[in-house]
Design a protein around this motif. Structure first.
Motif, PDB file in Angstrom:
ATOM      1  N   LEU A 197       0.866  -1.171   0.000  1.00  0.00           N
ATOM      2  CA  LEU A 197       0.000   0.000   0.000  1.00  0.00           C
ATOM      3  C   LEU A 197       0.906   1.226   0.000  1.00  0.00           C
ATOM      4  CD1 LEU A 197      -2.672  -0.960   2.711  1.00  0.00           C
ATOM      5  CD2 LEU A 197      -2.959  -0.966   0.229  1.00  0.00           C
ATOM      6  N   TYR A 198       0.804   2.048  -1.051  1.00  0.00           N
ATOM      7  CA  TYR A 198       1.523   3.315  -1.082  1.00  0.00           C
ATOM      8  C   TYR A 198       0.737   4.346  -0.281  1.00  0.00           C
ATOM      9  CZ  TYR A 198       4.366   1.520  -4.970  1.00  0.00           C
ATOM     10  OH  TYR A 198       5.225   0.790  -5.754  1.00  0.00           O
ATOM     11  N   VAL A 199       1.417   5.037   0.622  1.00  0.00           N
ATOM     12  CA  VAL A 199       0.809   6.125   1.384  1.00  0.00           C
ATOM     13  C   VAL A 199       1.284   7.431   0.764  1.00  0.00           C
ATOM     14  CG1 VAL A 199       0.550   7.223   3.637  1.00  0.00           C
ATOM     15  CG2 VAL A 199       0.771   4.714   3.475  1.00  0.00           C
ATOM     16  N   ILE A 200       0.363   8.109   0.078  1.00  0.00           N
ATOM     17  CA  ILE A 200       0.674   9.340  -0.646  1.00  0.00           C
ATOM     18  C   ILE A 200       0.039  10.508   0.103  1.00  0.00           C
ATOM     19  CG2 ILE A 200       0.510  10.531  -2.858  1.00  0.00           C
ATOM     20  CD1 ILE A 200      -0.023   7.708  -4.100  1.00  0.00           C
ATOM     21  N   ALA A 201       0.874  11.443   0.543  1.00  0.00           N
ATOM     22  CA  ALA A 201       0.388  12.583   1.313  1.00  0.00           C
ATOM     23  C   ALA A 201      -0.285  13.606   0.413  1.00  0.00           C
ATOM     24  CB  ALA A 201       1.537  13.224   2.080  1.00  0.00           C
ATOM     25  N   ASP A 202      -0.933  14.572   1.046  1.00  0.00           N
ATOM     26  CA  ASP A 202      -1.680  15.578   0.283  1.00  0.00           C
ATOM     27  C   ASP A 202      -0.777  16.642  -0.346  1.00  0.00           C
ATOM     28  OD1 ASP A 202      -0.980  16.904   2.587  1.00  0.00           O
ATOM     29  OD2 ASP A 202      -3.023  17.541   3.101  1.00  0.00           O
ATOM     30  N   ASP A 203       0.547  16.450  -0.252  1.00  0.00           N
ATOM     31  CA  ASP A 203       1.466  17.284  -1.020  1.00  0.00           C
ATOM     32  C   ASP A 203       2.056  16.522  -2.205  1.00  0.00           C
ATOM     33  OD1 ASP A 203       3.191  15.516   0.200  1.00  0.00           O
ATOM     34  OD2 ASP A 203       4.408  17.041   1.201  1.00  0.00           O
ATOM     35  N   GLY A 204       1.535  15.290  -2.425  1.00  0.00           N
ATOM     36  CA  GLY A 204       1.970  14.500  -3.567  1.00  0.00           C
ATOM     37  C   GLY A 204       3.182  13.628  -3.320  1.00  0.00           C
ATOM     38  N   GLN A 205       3.694  13.599  -2.096  1.00  0.00           N
ATOM     39  CA  GLN A 205       4.851  12.772  -1.786  1.00  0.00           C
ATOM     40  C   GLN A 205       4.418  11.384  -1.308  1.00  0.00           C
ATOM     41  OE1 GLN A 205       8.088  13.921  -2.343  1.00  0.00           O
ATOM     42  NE2 GLN A 205       6.881  15.570  -3.277  1.00  0.00           N
ATOM     43  N   VAL A 206       5.109  10.350  -1.793  1.00  0.00           N
ATOM     44  CA  VAL A 206       4.913   9.009  -1.238  1.00  0.00           C
ATOM     45  C   VAL A 206       5.694   8.977   0.071  1.00  0.00           C
ATOM     46  CG1 VAL A 206       5.200   6.530  -1.577  1.00  0.00           C
ATOM     47  CG2 VAL A 206       4.647   7.993  -3.527  1.00  0.00           C
ATOM     48  N   VAL A 207       4.979   9.125   1.178  1.00  0.00           N
ATOM     49  CA  VAL A 207       5.639   9.304   2.469  1.00  0.00           C
ATOM     50  C   VAL A 207       5.911   7.987   3.181  1.00  0.00           C
ATOM     51  CG1 VAL A 207       4.804  11.653   2.833  1.00  0.00           C
ATOM     52  CG2 VAL A 207       3.403   9.709   3.600  1.00  0.00           C
ATOM     53  N   ASP A 208       5.247   6.921   2.753  1.00  0.00           N
ATOM     54  CA  ASP A 208       5.482   5.617   3.372  1.00  0.00           C
ATOM     55  C   ASP A 208       4.907   4.541   2.473  1.00  0.00           C
ATOM     56  OD1 ASP A 208       6.380   3.754   5.251  1.00  0.00           O
ATOM     57  OD2 ASP A 208       5.594   4.918   6.942  1.00  0.00           O
ATOM     58  N   ARG A 209       5.196   3.314   2.837  1.00  0.00           N
ATOM     59  CA  ARG A 209       4.673   2.168   2.097  1.00  0.00           C
ATOM     60  C   ARG A 209       4.492   1.022   3.081  1.00  0.00           C
ATOM     61  NH1 ARG A 209       8.911   0.776  -0.727  1.00  0.00           N
ATOM     62  NH2 ARG A 209       9.171  -1.208   0.365  1.00  0.00           N
ATOM     63  N   TYR A 210       3.337   0.375   3.020  1.00  0.00           N
ATOM     64  CA  TYR A 210       3.127  -0.828   3.825  1.00  0.00           C
ATOM     65  C   TYR A 210       3.283  -2.048   2.941  1.00  0.00           C
ATOM     66  CZ  TYR A 210       1.119  -4.457   6.720  1.00  0.00           C
ATOM     67  OH  TYR A 210       0.942  -5.618   7.435  1.00  0.00           O
ATOM     68  N   ASP A 211       4.147  -2.965   3.350  1.00  0.00           N
ATOM     69  CA  ASP A 211       4.376  -4.205   2.618  1.00  0.00           C
ATOM     70  C   ASP A 211       3.734  -5.349   3.390  1.00  0.00           C
ATOM     71  OD1 ASP A 211       5.945  -2.743   0.814  1.00  0.00           O
ATOM     72  OD2 ASP A 211       7.738  -3.020   2.061  1.00  0.00           O
ATOM     73  N   LYS A 212       2.862  -6.072   2.733  1.00  0.00           N
ATOM     74  CA  LYS A 212       2.109  -7.165   3.362  1.00  0.00           C
ATOM     75  C   LYS A 212       3.054  -8.126   4.067  1.00  0.00           C
ATOM     76  CE  LYS A 212      -1.637 -10.379   2.032  1.00  0.00           C
ATOM     77  NZ  LYS A 212      -2.397 -10.861   0.851  1.00  0.00           N
ATOM     78  N   ARG A 213       2.775  -8.364   5.346  1.00  0.00           N
ATOM     79  CA  ARG A 213       3.669  -9.203   6.154  1.00  0.00           C
ATOM     80  C   ARG A 213       3.278 -10.672   6.114  1.00  0.00           C
ATOM     81  NH1 ARG A 213       3.638  -5.914  11.733  1.00  0.00           N
ATOM     82  NH2 ARG A 213       1.652  -5.074  10.992  1.00  0.00           N
ATOM     83  N   TYR A 214       1.993 -10.944   6.237  1.00  0.00           N
ATOM     84  CA  TYR A 214       1.506 -12.319   6.225  1.00  0.00           C
ATOM     85  C   TYR A 214       0.904 -12.608   4.855  1.00  0.00           C
ATOM     86  CZ  TYR A 214       2.223 -12.690  11.257  1.00  0.00           C
ATOM     87  OH  TYR A 214       2.784 -12.732  12.511  1.00  0.00           O
ATOM     88  N   CYS A 215       1.724 -13.106   3.962  1.00  0.00           N
ATOM     89  CA  CYS A 215       1.252 -13.489   2.634  1.00  0.00           C
ATOM     90  C   CYS A 215       0.681 -14.903   2.693  1.00  0.00           C
ATOM     91  CB  CYS A 215       2.404 -13.446   1.623  1.00  0.00           C
ATOM     92  SG  CYS A 215       3.144 -11.810   1.421  1.00  0.00           S
ATOM     93  N   SER A 216      -0.231 -15.213   1.788  1.00  0.00           N
ATOM     94  CA  SER A 216      -0.776 -16.570   1.725  1.00  0.00           C
ATOM     95  C   SER A 216       0.285 -17.543   1.252  1.00  0.00           C
ATOM     96  CB  SER A 216      -1.972 -16.607   0.775  1.00  0.00           C
ATOM     97  OG  SER A 216      -1.518 -16.488  -0.564  1.00  0.00           O
ATOM     98  N   ASN A 217       0.006 -18.831   1.355  1.00  0.00           N
ATOM     99  CA  ASN A 217       0.958 -19.850   0.914  1.00  0.00           C
ATOM    100  C   ASN A 217       1.291 -19.680  -0.570  1.00  0.00           C
ATOM    101  OD1 ASN A 217       2.405 -22.451   1.467  1.00  0.00           O
ATOM    102  ND2 ASN A 217       1.046 -23.166  -0.151  1.00  0.00           N
ATOM    103  N   THR A 218       0.275 -19.480  -1.400  1.00  0.00           N
ATOM    104  CA  THR A 218       0.522 -19.288  -2.831  1.00  0.00           C
ATOM    105  C   THR A 218       1.302 -18.017  -3.091  1.00  0.00           C
ATOM    106  OG1 THR A 218      -1.541 -20.434  -3.347  1.00  0.00           O
ATOM    107  CG2 THR A 218      -0.580 -19.088  -5.086  1.00  0.00           C
ATOM    108  N   GLU A 219       0.961 -16.942  -2.372  1.00  0.00           N
ATOM    109  CA  GLU A 219       1.659 -15.676  -2.559  1.00  0.00           C
ATOM    110  C   GLU A 219       3.141 -15.793  -2.217  1.00  0.00           C
ATOM    111  OE1 GLU A 219      -1.611 -12.195  -1.657  1.00  0.00           O
ATOM    112  OE2 GLU A 219      -0.708 -13.227   0.029  1.00  0.00           O
ATOM    113  N   ILE A 220       3.438 -16.411  -1.073  1.00  0.00           N
ATOM    114  CA  ILE A 220       4.819 -16.433  -0.606  1.00  0.00           C
ATOM    115  C   ILE A 220       5.667 -17.394  -1.423  1.00  0.00           C
ATOM    116  CG2 ILE A 220       4.669 -18.229   1.175  1.00  0.00           C
ATOM    117  CD1 ILE A 220       6.406 -14.799   1.449  1.00  0.00           C
ATOM    118  N   LEU A 221       5.061 -18.457  -1.955  1.00  0.00           N
ATOM    119  CA  LEU A 221       5.826 -19.436  -2.735  1.00  0.00           C
ATOM    120  C   LEU A 221       6.014 -19.007  -4.188  1.00  0.00           C
ATOM    121  CD1 LEU A 221       4.420 -22.846  -1.439  1.00  0.00           C
ATOM    122  CD2 LEU A 221       6.551 -21.693  -0.795  1.00  0.00           C
TER     123      LEU A 221
END
Length: 280
Positions: free
Chosen positions: A104-128
């Motif tokens: 998930l890209y976190v884009i602030a109201d000044d147009g900057q990508v200020v953070d990013r959340y990377d999924k921690r618990y991926c499914s079995n198919t996703e992680i493999l």
């Protein structure tokens, strides 16, 4: 109308394709609609910009990464123009041969990508076969309201939602591509147990199972899309009297209970307590 103590947010429910150049214009159209409705933040579903692996994406080689990056730049530029925060689901490319993050890209109201959340618990198919996991929570603040991020299958890991309560969030932003309807029950339970708002963004493809929602700190649904709705608008308001018990009584009391002092200070030395069977 929003009050001085409240925050208006939007949650999208869109049809996701495997083409970022098709997804981007839809995302920006809904950003404009959200801004016109007075929202300060808009949440999009999992994989909304790039397409979601296992569904739209079967092989990362089919992804036009320059198109994803260009569409993201246009989303960020519009966020600045509209003064709107955007939380946008997308695959995030890593250096080959590493697989992307599901982010998930976190884009602030000044147009900057200020953070990013990377999924921690991926499914079995996703992680493999598809994704590289993340390892940290993400929080950010908009107009005094603190947000945390989660993605899809993480709904099954209560410790993530308790972690966000301990981090002091007012609302968890949950982007998903759900596969069953019980998902909604779990989302409402996390909101009610932890006494915070929970916004859930799902794609139009899964509307037969459940729809995008905004859930209150007592677990009730404040706003819900239907099968034809692309955008819902909801209000976070700490001063709303209907949430006084959840926010000002239940949440602080439960936080103290989790610390355990209220129980340890009342522990007794009593043979009837210490013996497994007790005494007749």
């Amino acid at each position: 109308m929003s009050s001085s103590s409240s925050l208006r947010i939007a949650t999208a429910q869109v049809m996701i394709s495997d083409d970022a150049r098709r997804n981007g214009p839809v995302i920006r159209r809904l950003m404009r609609e959200a801004a016109e409705a007075g929202a300060r933040l808009i949440l999009f579903p999992e994989g909304c910009l790039s397409g979601y692996a296992k569904e739209q994406i079967r092989d990362w080689d089919q992804v036009d990464w320059p198109a994803v990056e260009e569409e993201l730049r246009q989303v960020a530029a519009l966020a600045a123009e509209l003064r709107l925060w955007v939380v946008l689901g997308s695959a995030h490319r890593l250096t080959p041969p590493h697989r992307p993050h599901n982010s998930l890209y976190v884009i602030a109201d000044d147009g900057q990508v200020v953070d990013r959340y990377d999924k921690r618990y991926c499914s079995n198919t996703e992680i493999l076969g598809y994704y590289t996991p993340g390892f940290a929570p993400t929080t950010f603040t908009v107009d005094g309201y603190r947000f945390g991020c989660a993605i899809c299958i993480e709904i099954n890991f209560p410790e993530l939602f308790v972690e966000y309560e301990r981090l002091g969030v007012d609302c968890v932003l949950l982007s998903a591509y759900p596969v069953d309807s019980v998902f909604e029950v779990k989302a409402r339970a996390h909101a009610a147990i932890n006494n915070y708002w929970l916004a859930m963004a799902t794609p139009a493809q899964t509307s037969a199972l459940l729809n995008s929602e905004l859930i209150s700190p007592d677990g009730t649904v404040l706003a819900r899309a239907d099968a034809t709705t692309e955008l819902i608008i909801g209000e976070l308001d700490r001063d709303a009297p209907e949430f006084d018990i959840a926010l000002n009584k239940a949440r602080p009391w439960r936080a103290g209970a989790r610390q355990g002092d209220i129980y340890r200070s009342r522990r007794v030395c009593d043979p009837r307590s210490d013996s497994p069977a007790g005494f007749v």
